[in-house]
Design an enzyme around this catalytic site. Sequence first.
Site, PDB file in Angstrom:
ATOM      1  N   GLU A 178      39.421   6.923  -5.046  1.00 38.98           N
ATOM      2  CA  GLU A 178      38.970   6.376  -3.761  1.00 38.98           C
ATOM      3  C   GLU A 178      37.514   6.738  -3.479  1.00 38.98           C
ATOM      4  OE1 GLU A 178      41.700   7.333  -0.567  1.00 38.98           O
ATOM      5  OE2 GLU A 178      43.456   7.096  -1.849  1.00 38.98           O
ATOM      6  N   ASN A 194      47.993  12.349  -5.711  1.00 33.41           N
ATOM      7  CA  ASN A 194      46.671  11.896  -5.275  1.00 33.41           C
ATOM      8  C   ASN A 194      46.302  12.643  -3.993  1.00 33.41           C
ATOM      9  OD1 ASN A 194      44.478   9.825  -5.439  1.00 33.41           O
ATOM     10  ND2 ASN A 194      45.369   9.066  -3.519  1.00 33.41           N
ATOM     11  N   HIS A 203      36.417  11.130  -1.497  1.00 29.71           N
ATOM     12  CA  HIS A 203      35.682  10.631  -0.332  1.00 29.71           C
ATOM     13  C   HIS A 203      34.575  11.643  -0.051  1.00 29.71           C
ATOM     14  CE1 HIS A 203      38.366   7.349   0.480  1.00 29.71           C
ATOM     15  NE2 HIS A 203      39.408   8.153   0.391  1.00 29.71           N
ATOM     16  N   GLU A 261      48.577  13.262  -0.671  1.00 30.28           N
ATOM     17  CA  GLU A 261      48.149  14.243   0.339  1.00 30.28           C
ATOM     18  C   GLU A 261      49.272  15.157   0.820  1.00 30.28           C
ATOM     19  OE1 GLU A 261      46.288  11.857   3.396  1.00 30.28           O
ATOM     20  OE2 GLU A 261      44.664  11.219   2.086  1.00 30.28           O
ATOM     21  N   ASP A 263      33.939   7.099  -2.372  1.00 32.68           N
ATOM     22  CA  ASP A 263      32.841   6.551  -1.576  1.00 32.68           C
ATOM     23  C   ASP A 263      31.945   7.712  -1.169  1.00 32.68           C
ATOM     24  OD1 ASP A 263      34.485   7.553   0.518  1.00 32.68           O
ATOM     25  OD2 ASP A 263      34.974   5.568   1.287  1.00 32.68           O
TER      26      ASP A 263
END
Length: 347
Positions: free
Chosen positions: A272, A207, A243, A164, A274
């Site tokens: 990651e 990432n 996400h 990030e 979801d």
Amino acid sequence: MALAAPVGTALAAPPADHVPPGQAKKDTLRWVAPNGFHIGTAVAGGGHHESQPYPDPFTSDTQYREVLAAEFSSVSPENQMKWEYIHPERDRYNFATADAIVEFAEANRQVVRGHTLLWHSQNPAWLEQGDFTPDELRTILREHITTVVGRYAGRIQQWDVANEIFDESGELRTTDNIWIRELGPGIIADAFRWAHQADPNAELFFNDYGVEGVNAKSDAYYALVEQLLADGVPVHGFSAQAHLSTRYGFPGDLEANLRRFADLGLETAITELDVRMDLPADGKPTAAQLEQQADYYQQALTACLNVEGCDSFTIWGFTDKYSWVPVFFEGEGAATVMWDDFTRKPV
Ligand code: XIL
């Protein structure tokens, strides 16, 4: 085979070919995945879990550990390798849980994604408020990377070296990222070089969230990666956290975005995933919501499968019981693939 027998101590791993009762091995995610394609999950513990009314999931929940071993071929410590967890004081590391995760992975023939080394978040107070000189900070980062990456050398498949580092508009985080603020953007290349020295076999990744599609942020990564590769910096991968929320449309250009990084010669990954949703008043998702969720997961998986070099596909937890979503997104939840009792959703 005696099913849960080896789970006598808190940290014993279930047997490698253990399958939850009533479920055939051929129905597990890791079994149906193509050869060489790793299907992963975050390993719950640390972070938000510490303020929840349950014991540490990974070390305490036997059923959780059984599903973790049975379904997945890759694991990512959700918090247990972050600075605040693994390096709580300047002269003290806390490797116990990270060691246990790596050992669990080996016992269950799983690979590990290390997460993360250079980030603006979840840093310990001793670091953020330390008032260090630039020289000291550089030494601190180099020692941390050398120590942590070196400890697990040969046992981590992919490291999220930088997490990030750009904001939404594609600007480097020059205020909230202590490393970039104090040491300048050149520290990013150094972090990759130090990680590579400590473990020449690990694949080293950028990432981020919000980089699923082609946009200002993913463009910024593209330009940075091109430059670093031209400079000979050991960067090997670009990954989208993914996400997602059913509030927004699915990022239909995910595949095209991953492919342009693959065309630069990089590995790509979903790290990651979801898919959260606005929960109705009774807390129960509707059938239509669950269908939309299943569709998003499936589209994300298809995008990765379609891109050469996208061989790692990780969901950010597999049961709602331990998901970070309700803690971080008010009114939203049900973001994972299993209900609290580990039964499967349509997805
Ligand atoms: C989250 C964890 O899931 C929580 O347990 C923790 O409290 C906060 O961080 N991007 C990342 C992850 O790279 O490390 C974050 O994980 C989610 C967003």
